[in-house]
Design a protein around this motif. Structure first.
Motif, mmCIF file in Angstrom:
data_model
loop_
_atom_site.group_PDB
_atom_site.id
_atom_site.type_symbol
_atom_site.label_atom_id
_atom_site.label_comp_id
_atom_site.label_asym_id
_atom_site.label_seq_id
_atom_site.Cartn_x
_atom_site.Cartn_y
_atom_site.Cartn_z
ATOM 1 N N UNK A 124 0.826 -1.203 0.000
ATOM 2 C CA UNK A 124 0.000 0.000 0.000
ATOM 3 C C UNK A 124 0.862 1.256 0.000
ATOM 4 N N UNK A 125 1.877 1.272 0.852
ATOM 5 C CA UNK A 125 2.778 2.422 0.846
ATOM 6 C C UNK A 125 3.509 2.469 -0.491
ATOM 7 N N UNK A 126 3.825 1.271 -1.010
ATOM 8 C CA UNK A 126 4.577 1.181 -2.267
ATOM 9 C C UNK A 126 3.824 1.700 -3.480
ATOM 10 N N UNK A 127 2.479 1.755 -3.394
ATOM 11 C CA UNK A 127 1.691 2.137 -4.574
ATOM 12 C C UNK A 127 2.030 3.533 -5.099
ATOM 13 N N UNK A 128 2.434 4.438 -4.209
ATOM 14 C CA UNK A 128 2.755 5.784 -4.680
ATOM 15 C C UNK A 128 4.201 5.865 -5.154
ATOM 16 N N UNK A 129 4.940 4.754 -5.056
ATOM 17 C CA UNK A 129 6.347 4.784 -5.450
ATOM 18 C C UNK A 129 6.648 3.907 -6.642
ATOM 19 N N UNK A 130 5.589 3.514 -7.380
ATOM 20 C CA UNK A 130 5.815 2.585 -8.489
ATOM 21 C C UNK A 130 6.726 3.183 -9.565
ATOM 22 N N UNK B 158 -4.875 4.851 9.134
ATOM 23 C CA UNK B 158 -4.711 6.248 8.718
ATOM 24 C C UNK B 158 -3.238 6.610 8.630
ATOM 25 N N UNK B 159 -2.433 6.068 9.546
ATOM 26 C CA UNK B 159 -1.000 6.341 9.482
ATOM 27 C C UNK B 159 -0.385 5.746 8.219
ATOM 28 N N UNK B 160 -0.905 4.582 7.792
ATOM 29 C CA UNK B 160 -0.388 3.983 6.554
ATOM 30 C C UNK B 160 -0.720 4.891 5.368
ATOM 31 N N UNK B 161 -1.947 5.446 5.364
ATOM 32 C CA UNK B 161 -2.300 6.358 4.264
ATOM 33 C C UNK B 161 -1.365 7.565 4.273
ATOM 34 N N UNK B 162 -1.115 8.116 5.470
ATOM 35 C CA UNK B 162 -0.205 9.261 5.561
ATOM 36 C C UNK B 162 1.203 8.860 5.096
ATOM 37 N N UNK B 163 1.654 7.681 5.512
ATOM 38 C CA UNK B 163 2.987 7.205 5.123
ATOM 39 C C UNK B 163 3.089 7.106 3.609
#
Lengths: 331, 505
Positions: free
Chosen positions: B359-365, B410-415
């Protein structure tokens, strides 16, 4: 919280088990067939098995990606048929096969793009869109070629599509398939594109909010599916040395049954290409054994249909059972 | 533990030294509590304190390992939710589950409609019984109206009516206000007061402390499964209650640092989406936290969606650090340095079936790639790095996010978004439904980000949050920007006046 995470762990494991279970089942079916089915083990039959399964396997590659992303394409068999019919018609016109093949492949891309644009631009469900184009593409194939069968393609092409490597039972055509399989595995499981397909299939909205280009990726997938379907249509016509408008009829049923059998979740977001290909060859082996046992083609379709239902049902039942068990354990 | 001011009535429902474990996890330890008729009793505690387990024990879902449930002073054992319901205990959940195609009356009397001869359903009797329930609650809802299209507030009222139709004497309300607007909360509280006057005992759970003080008389606090205190709220402050819940002094719930605002980072000019919002213009500078307030439905979320590119706009333009954004293209907004932490973390912020790592990785593809392939090592270290920096509590980074509590999700979304190194961060209801400890952490994080020069636009329905965190407050009313209020002049009154269209902007 404790009970639900436990249930989820079991659920995750059962999906993985489903994957490997299909692989194990394939091995078991092959071993039993070698042992107990007359004629299964001889080289000619094995090459038939592989040759007849290759169209399913080829189309299963993009279909797996498509189902993982939460979409489906039922028009693949019609695209293959249309591609074969156009190939036959152009050949009758006197064009050379080297010119015809790129034209047919391009046609496949166009068929796929039409599906993709209807799904992504108009927001229509792919199930409905591709049932429509399934009928339309097949109809066009019949208009193009009528009830003719074109059989006089150049020998070297026919030999490649139907021939075997030396004295082995391995068809030539298996080699390019293995290359395509390797590419598909890498794309789905090792590239950002593949990674985003899983996200799109699991939650399209969350994927959009993560900045993924959902529509573009789906459009690309539909185009590649059309391309592969048309490649399969060309292979089909050459392999069986016959281009007819009704080539590959019902292929979509086998492909989807095999892919779901291989553990690709119909709701998207889950599955592996390894599982899908195990499903393809399991289905191929079963169809081959049924043919050897003189089971009629109609009955084989019945079996394929039942397998499709079971492969959608199987993982769900497994999941329900493990959830119920977890709930009981949690008291 | 005795009832100080009101020695008269006996408790209708009491828990005595209740304990409950799940495997090695002790969810409740020796918890005692008494509910009196005609009283609203608050249950307070952080996420994971044991509130849900306690509710489920009262509702007959869980059976306690030790201790007693006393109904009118006599011990009872609930073998299932049906037993609890028959005993007059009803639970109203945050998101009711009504049948959308059935009418309100049919929903209330589902499966036990009054019958006429030959077993035909007596629609007239169903209708009038429902109307009577609505009158008792003091609300106006047409019994024949289908449940589809009812607001969550009205759906809850239908659930309450249903509970009354079972002669419920104890109503347990599990975060009923989490998804309600201010006026809906007021209406719900009206219903709760009516119930109280009619002698019902109400157990009320909310993360919004001011609501607890507004409606409740007693409070029982849990922490880590243990009973901390049962006491009257009179004379307590919010800080007292928070201290009970977290077991220490919260540094501050709104740790806003003073930051010198820099250059304009986000500029929204005359943005219009027809029928949704009109002519919205504002700027956010580096280092600033700008609050975007307004009633639910005023168009706040819709503006954020359009700015980020989820929805297209019909007119206007958006600029991030001098780059004009493309209409309807989140990927270009991201590339320009914009990040959006959306309102609905379960549907929009996260892929619930995917791991924390992915999930965090999705913005770093685009960044965790080597030679066109995923660089799994880089992906993992990027995700781990941010999960640790935000102190996400998890067992393994490969666990799916649906195993986490709301605050940790929520912290994961922020991360996921901070990992993109945003220069402009839009957060939509950043602390909705999360416990007060995590809330303070999120606020501290936003304040630190602003201090580092990030421009923050914070949409919130939580007015104290807006007032506590924002340098400036923008207020929307019916799709338009109604007011811009500097921190020094922002009060509940000025913001609410603008939000309800009573202020001259």
């Amino acid at each position: 919280m404790a009970d639900s995470s436990l249930a989820r762990a079991i659920r995750g494991a059962s999906l993985k088990r489903w994957d490997s279970a299909v692989g194990v089942l394939l091995v078991v079916v092959l071993l039993l067939s070698f042992g107990f089915v007359d004629g299964f083990g001889n080289g000619l039959n094995l090459s038939f098995l592989i040759g007849n399964t290759l169209p399913i396997a080829l189309v299963a590659l993009p279909m797996t990606l498509l189902v993982v992303s939460g979409e489906i394409d039922l028009s693949v068999a019609s695209t293959a048929g249309l591609s074969g019919a156009v190939m036959g018609a152009l050949w009758n016109q006197g064009m050379t096969i080297e010119v015809i093949i790129p034209i047919c492949l391009l046609l496949g891309v166009v068929c796929g793009l039409i599906n993709g644009l209807l799904v992504t631009r108009l927001g229509l469900p792919s199930l409905a869109v591709t049932i429509g184009t399934m009928a339309a593409y097949r109809g066009i194939a019949q208009i193009v070629l009528g009830s003719d069968a074109v059989t006089d393609f150049p020998t070297q092409y026919l030999d490649f599509a139907a021939g075997r490597i030396g004295d082995t039972f391995v068809p030539y055509a298996l080699l390019p398939f293995l290359v395509l399989l390797a590419i598909a595995v890498v794309v789905l499981h090792a590239t950002p594109f593949g990674r985003s397909l899983f996200a799109i299939g699991a939650s399209e909205e969350a994927a959009r909010f993560a900045g993924l280009r959902v529509k573009r990726q789906k459009l690309i997938l539909f185009a590649v599916t059309g391309l592969t379907a048309s490649l399969t249509g060309i292979f089909w016509a050459l392999h069986y040395a016959s281009a007819r408008y009704d080539n590959a009829t019902g292929l979509e049923l086998s492909v989807i049954a095999a892919v779901l059998l291989g553990g690709i979740d119909f709701d998207g977001g889950k599955g592996t290409l390894g599982g899908a290909i195990a499903g393809v060859f399991l289905l191929g082996a079963l169809q081959n054994v049924m043919s050897l046992q003189d089971v009629s083609a109609q009955s084989q379709i019945v079996v394929t249909g039942i397998l499709l239902v079971l492969s959608v049902l199987g993982p769900r039942v497994a999941r329900q059972v493990s959830l119920a068990r977890a709930a009981r354990a949690a008291g | 533990m005795t009832h100080p001011s009101d020695p008269g009535p006996a408790p209708v429902l009491a828990l005595k030294d209740i304990s409950k474990s799940f495997g090695a996890v002790r969810a409740l330890r020796d918890v005692s509590m008494e509910l009196y008729p005609g009283e609203v009793h608050a249950l307070a505690g952080e996420n994971g304190a044991g509130k849900s387990t306690l509710i489920k024990t009262l509702a007959g879902v869980h059976r306690p390992d030790a201790g007693q449930v006393l109904l009118d002073g006599a011990p009872v054992v609930f073998h299932g939710p049906g037993d609890a319901r028959d005993a007059g205990i009803a639970v109203i959940y945050q998101e009711p589950t009504l049948f959308p195609d059935l009418s309100i009356a049919e929903n209330i009397f589902m499966g036990r409609q009054p019958r006429r001869a030959l077993g035909r359903i007596d629609h007239k009797a169903t209708h009038s019984a429902t109307a009577a329930l609505m009158r008792r609650l003091g609300v106006e809802l047409d019994p024949d109206r289908p449940a589809r299209g009812l607001s969550i507030a009205d759906q809850q009222i239908v659930e309450i009516a249903k509970a009354l139709s079972f002669d419920a004497r104890v109503l347990i309300m599990d975060e009923p206000t989490a998804a309600l607007t201010g006026s809906e909360v007021a209406r719900l509280f009206g219903v709760v007061r009516t119930l109280r006057e009619q002698g019902a005992a109400v157990l009320f759970i909310s993360h919004r402390l001011e609501e607890i003080f507004q409606i409740c008389r007693q409070v029982t606090t849990l922490r880590d499964g243990a009973w901390i205190a049962s006491e009257p709220l009179e004379g307590m402050t919010e800080d007292d209650l928070v201290r009970r819940m977290v077991g220490r002094d919260l540094d501050e719930l709104y740790p806003k640092q003073d930051v010198e605002a820099g250059e304009v980072a986000l500029s929204v000019r005359r943005l219009t989406r027809e029928g949704v919002f009109t002519d919205v213009s504002f700027e956010v500078r580096h280092g600033e936290i700008v609050g975007l307030a307004g009633l639910v439905g005023a168009g706040r979320t819709e503006v954020a969606r359009a700015v980020f590119g989820i929805d297209r706009w019909d007119a206007g333009e958006v600029e991030v650090d001098g780059t004009l954004l493309t209409n309807g293209a989140p990927s270009t907004a991201m590339a320009a340095g914009l990040a959006l932490v959306p309102e609905d973390r379960r549907a929009q912020g996260l892929v619930m079936d995917m791991s924390i790592e992915r999930n965090i990785g999705l913005t770093g593809l685009r960044t965790t790639v080597r030679a066109g392939l995923m660089d799994r090592g880089a992906e993992r270290s990027r995700s781990l790095d941010w999960a640790v920096r935000l102190q996400v509590k998890y067992a393994r980074i490969a666990d799916t996010v649906n195993t986490l509590s709301g605050g940790n999700q929520q912290k994961v979304v922020l991360a996921k978004w901070l990992a993109t190194g945003p220069r402009v961060l839009i957060v939509d209801e950043p602390t909705r439904g999360i416990d007060v400890g995590t809330k303070a952490e999120v606020h501290r994080l936003l304040s630190e980000l602003a201090a580092d020069g990030v421009a923050v636009l914070m949409i919130s329905s939580d007015l104290p949050e807006i007032l506590g965190m924002a340098d400036r407050v923008l207020v929307m009313h019916e799709g338009r920007l109604a007011a811009e209020i500097p921190r020094s002049e922002a009060t509940e009154e000025t913001v609410m006046a603008a939000a309800t269209g009573r202020a001259a902007a």
